[in-house]
Design a protein around this motif. Structure first.
Motif, mmCIF file in Angstrom:
data_model
loop_
_atom_site.group_PDB
_atom_site.id
_atom_site.type_symbol
_atom_site.label_atom_id
_atom_site.label_comp_id
_atom_site.label_asym_id
_atom_site.label_seq_id
_atom_site.Cartn_x
_atom_site.Cartn_y
_atom_site.Cartn_z
ATOM 1 N N ALA A 15 0.843 -1.209 0.000
ATOM 2 C CA ALA A 15 0.000 0.000 0.000
ATOM 3 C C ALA A 15 0.872 1.251 0.000
ATOM 4 C CB ALA A 15 -0.906 -0.027 1.231
ATOM 5 N N ALA A 17 3.588 4.085 -2.292
ATOM 6 C CA ALA A 17 3.413 5.246 -3.161
ATOM 7 C C ALA A 17 2.737 4.902 -4.490
ATOM 8 C CB ALA A 17 4.783 5.878 -3.436
ATOM 9 N N LEU A 18 3.212 3.823 -5.113
ATOM 10 C CA LEU A 18 2.666 3.517 -6.440
ATOM 11 C C LEU A 18 1.240 2.970 -6.330
ATOM 12 C CD1 LEU A 18 2.607 1.321 -9.120
ATOM 13 C CD2 LEU A 18 3.211 3.730 -9.369
ATOM 14 N N GLN A 42 3.110 -4.626 4.870
ATOM 15 C CA GLN A 42 3.873 -5.590 5.642
ATOM 16 C C GLN A 42 3.776 -5.303 7.137
ATOM 17 O OE1 GLN A 42 8.119 -5.864 4.687
ATOM 18 N NE2 GLN A 42 7.769 -8.050 4.620
ATOM 19 N N SER A 43 3.949 -4.011 7.524
ATOM 20 C CA SER A 43 4.013 -3.715 8.962
ATOM 21 C C SER A 43 3.446 -2.346 9.349
ATOM 22 C CB SER A 43 5.474 -3.780 9.425
ATOM 23 O OG SER A 43 6.257 -2.929 8.624
ATOM 24 N N ASN A 44 3.259 -1.469 8.373
ATOM 25 C CA ASN A 44 2.965 -0.073 8.697
ATOM 26 C C ASN A 44 1.458 0.163 8.917
ATOM 27 O OD1 ASN A 44 2.726 2.693 8.760
ATOM 28 N ND2 ASN A 44 4.185 3.050 7.091
ATOM 29 N N MET A 80 4.710 -4.592 -4.033
ATOM 30 C CA MET A 80 5.832 -4.515 -3.082
ATOM 31 C C MET A 80 7.082 -4.013 -3.802
ATOM 32 S SD MET A 80 4.321 -7.540 -3.359
ATOM 33 C CE MET A 80 4.207 -9.183 -2.736
ATOM 34 N N VAL A 105 3.258 -4.569 -10.641
ATOM 35 C CA VAL A 105 3.848 -3.281 -11.055
ATOM 36 C C VAL A 105 5.343 -3.278 -10.718
ATOM 37 C CG1 VAL A 105 1.676 -2.076 -10.562
ATOM 38 C CG2 VAL A 105 3.464 -2.086 -8.838
ATOM 39 N N ALA A 107 9.173 -3.437 -10.685
ATOM 40 C CA ALA A 107 10.200 -3.233 -11.709
ATOM 41 C C ALA A 107 11.071 -4.475 -11.846
ATOM 42 C CB ALA A 107 11.059 -2.030 -11.329
HETATM 43 N N1 LIG Z 1 7.213 4.609 -7.168
HETATM 44 C C1 LIG Z 1 7.150 4.607 -8.500
HETATM 45 O O1 LIG Z 1 7.218 5.654 -9.171
HETATM 46 C C2 LIG Z 1 6.978 3.306 -9.242
HETATM 47 C C3 LIG Z 1 7.114 2.107 -8.576
HETATM 48 N N2 LIG Z 1 6.946 0.929 -9.273
HETATM 49 C C4 LIG Z 1 7.071 -0.338 -8.567
HETATM 50 O O2 LIG Z 1 6.102 -0.336 -7.540
HETATM 51 C C5 LIG Z 1 6.556 -1.139 -6.455
HETATM 52 C C6 LIG Z 1 6.285 -0.390 -5.165
HETATM 53 O O3 LIG Z 1 7.030 0.811 -5.169
HETATM 54 P P1 LIG Z 1 6.652 2.001 -4.200
HETATM 55 O O4 LIG Z 1 5.168 2.124 -4.108
HETATM 56 O O5 LIG Z 1 7.456 3.152 -4.611
HETATM 57 O O6 LIG Z 1 7.218 1.392 -2.807
HETATM 58 P P2 LIG Z 1 6.734 1.676 -1.317
HETATM 59 O O7 LIG Z 1 7.901 1.326 -0.444
HETATM 60 O O8 LIG Z 1 6.120 3.013 -1.216
HETATM 61 O O9 LIG Z 1 5.587 0.575 -1.090
HETATM 62 C C7 LIG Z 1 5.848 -0.789 -0.944
HETATM 63 C C8 LIG Z 1 4.730 -1.379 -0.117
HETATM 64 O O10 LIG Z 1 4.846 -2.806 -0.110
HETATM 65 C C9 LIG Z 1 4.519 -3.237 1.206
HETATM 66 N N3 LIG Z 1 4.989 -4.615 1.394
HETATM 67 C C10 LIG Z 1 6.242 -5.086 1.479
HETATM 68 N N4 LIG Z 1 6.228 -6.431 1.632
HETATM 69 C C11 LIG Z 1 4.936 -6.799 1.646
HETATM 70 C C12 LIG Z 1 4.271 -8.036 1.806
HETATM 71 N N5 LIG Z 1 4.946 -9.183 1.967
HETATM 72 N N6 LIG Z 1 2.920 -8.056 1.766
HETATM 73 C C13 LIG Z 1 2.217 -6.912 1.619
HETATM 74 N N7 LIG Z 1 2.791 -5.709 1.471
HETATM 75 C C14 LIG Z 1 4.135 -5.653 1.492
HETATM 76 C C15 LIG Z 1 5.161 -2.204 2.099
HETATM 77 O O11 LIG Z 1 4.628 -2.301 3.403
HETATM 78 P P3 LIG Z 1 5.367 -1.646 4.694
HETATM 79 O O12 LIG Z 1 5.449 -0.180 4.417
HETATM 80 O O13 LIG Z 1 4.481 -1.981 5.823
HETATM 81 O O14 LIG Z 1 6.728 -2.293 4.752
HETATM 82 C C16 LIG Z 1 4.733 -0.949 1.355
HETATM 83 O O15 LIG Z 1 3.397 -0.598 1.671
HETATM 84 C C17 LIG Z 1 8.027 -1.415 -6.686
HETATM 85 O O16 LIG Z 1 8.186 -2.764 -7.000
HETATM 86 C C18 LIG Z 1 8.410 -0.528 -7.849
HETATM 87 O O17 LIG Z 1 9.331 -1.172 -8.708
HETATM 88 C C19 LIG Z 1 6.604 0.916 -10.597
HETATM 89 C C20 LIG Z 1 6.450 2.089 -11.285
HETATM 90 C C21 LIG Z 1 6.674 3.369 -10.691
#
Ligand SMILES: NC(=O)C1=CN([C@@H]2O[C@H](COP(=O)(O)OP(=O)(O)OC[C@H]3O[C@@H](n4cnc5c(N)ncnc54)[C@H](OP(=O)(O)O)[C@@H]3O)[C@@H](O)[C@H]2O)C=CC1
Ligand SMILES: O=C(O)[C@@H]1CCC=N1
Length: 290
Positions: A15, A17-18, A42-44, A80, A105, A107
């Motif tokens: 949940a 940024a993307l 995951q934890s937030n 993630m 999504v 990368a």
């Molecule tokens: N930001 C961008 O501009 C773009 C990003 N992407 C892709 O999007 C993906 C996410 O990027 P972004 O949104 O920036 O990253 P963030 O760090 O903002 O979000 C990642 C999220 O994944 C959660 N998470 C991690 N592990 C798990 C799990 N096992 N189960 C459920 N949730 C989990 C994290 O939770 P917690 O915070 O609790 O750890 C966090 O909410 C990446 O793979 C990136 O390559 C693709 C295009 C553009």
């Protein structure tokens, strides 16, 4: 433009940024009702409270609620970070089946690696969106695994078209899509930061420098879109012989700016491939043979 309303539920696994760019865009455009959307991270917990309060979506880390939301979702979007992908996908694979559409999504993460992690060649849509989806101006590259039917392709396309423009590409082109439009907004922001700083250095207020820069970038992009003229041609119209723009462009040429931009785009794509290879290796420890 009108879009098909999506009737199924969507589970966002991650949940961040993307993910927020996508669900904010879907809600803003009225493509889905907030109650159709579920998010887990995951934890937030603070972040999930923000998601619930801001968007009226369901968001929870309660294992029972999470499992049933993922199991019952028509579309499951994997959001993630790459470092969390292998463990995260392995963790939920028992909740996923062939009637669901699994959208990634992430990368660099290939469809093959996702299948390996899932232990089955389920219908997978691999995408590379960008954060401008938040305001309906996203640019998304998309490709499909073989098991995605024409009807489900249409569903995925309508989801991403609701929040911007979509290019269907062969999977091996998604790395260069990452270099151009996935990372792309950051290059433009970087350019804008430098323009604003230079305006302030030249004596403008921060506010004026920001406003002039923002409108310039917005207007230039809209000009390319509206007139359909080549950027080179539009640039020629700004550039008077021996004038101010020519002086500026000559300086950029002598500093190798175009070459640096090109190398930066290709480096982003190369980095996506490196990430993908790392994930393929990690999946050997997590996944099952398909
Ligand atoms: N930001 C961008 O501009 C773009 C990003 N992407 C892709 O999007 C993906 C996410 O990027 P972004 O949104 O920036 O990253 P963030 O760090 O903002 O979000 C990642 C999220 O994944 C959660 N998470 C991690 N592990 C798990 C799990 N096992 N189960 C459920 N949730 C989990 C994290 O939770 P917690 O915070 O609790 O750890 C966090 O909410 C990446 O793979 C990136 O390559 C693709 C295009 C553009
Ligand atoms: O920087 C990253 O790795 C992600 C993928 C594209 C944009 N942000």
């Amino acid at each position: 433009m009108s879009h098909t309303l999506l009737t199924e539920t969507i589970a966002f696994v991650g949940a961040g940024a993307l993910a927020e760019s996508i669900f904010a865009g879907l809600i803003e455009k009225g493509i889905t009702a907030p109650q159709q959307l579920f998010a887990v991270n995951q934890s937030n917990d603070e972040r999930l409270a923000y998601v619930r309060d801001t968007y009226g979506m369901r968001a929870s880390r309660d294992p029972e609620e999470r499992d049933s939301a993922i199991r019952e979702a028509g579309i499951v979007i994997l959001n993630m970070k790459p470092k969390d992908a292998a463990a995260g996908i392995s963790d939920i694979r028992h909740l996923l089946g062939p009637n669901q559409l699994i959208v990634s999504v992430i990368a660099g993460l290939s469809i093959g690696t996702i299948h390996h992690l899932l232990g089955a060649p389920l219908p997978v849509v691999r995408t590379m969106p960008n954060t401008s989806s938040t305001i309906g101006l996203g640019a998304t590259g998309i490709s499909f695994s073989e098991a995605v039917t024409a009807e489900r392709r249409a569903t995925a396309l309508s989801l991403f078209r609701a929040i911007g423009e979509v290019s269907v590409v062969e999977e091996e082109r998604l790395e260069i899509v990452t270099g151009v439009s996935g990372s792309g907004p950051a290059y433009i922001y970087y350019f804008m930061e430098a323009m604003i700083a230079a305006g302030v250095e030249g004596g403008l207020s921060e506010e004026a420098a920001r406003s002039l820069t923002v409108q310039t970038v917005l207007g230039a992009a809209q000009m390319v879109k509206t007139t359909n003229e080549a950027p080179q041609e539009l640039r020629r119209k700004v550039t008077s012989p021996n004038g101010t723009t020519e002086a500026a462009i000559k300086l950029m040429e002598s500093e190798g700016v175009a070459d640096a931009i090109s190398r930066a785009v290709l480096r982003s794509a190369e980095r996506a491939r490196e990430i993908g290879l790392g994930l393929a290796e990690q999946s050997l420890a997590h996944g099952k043979r398909v």
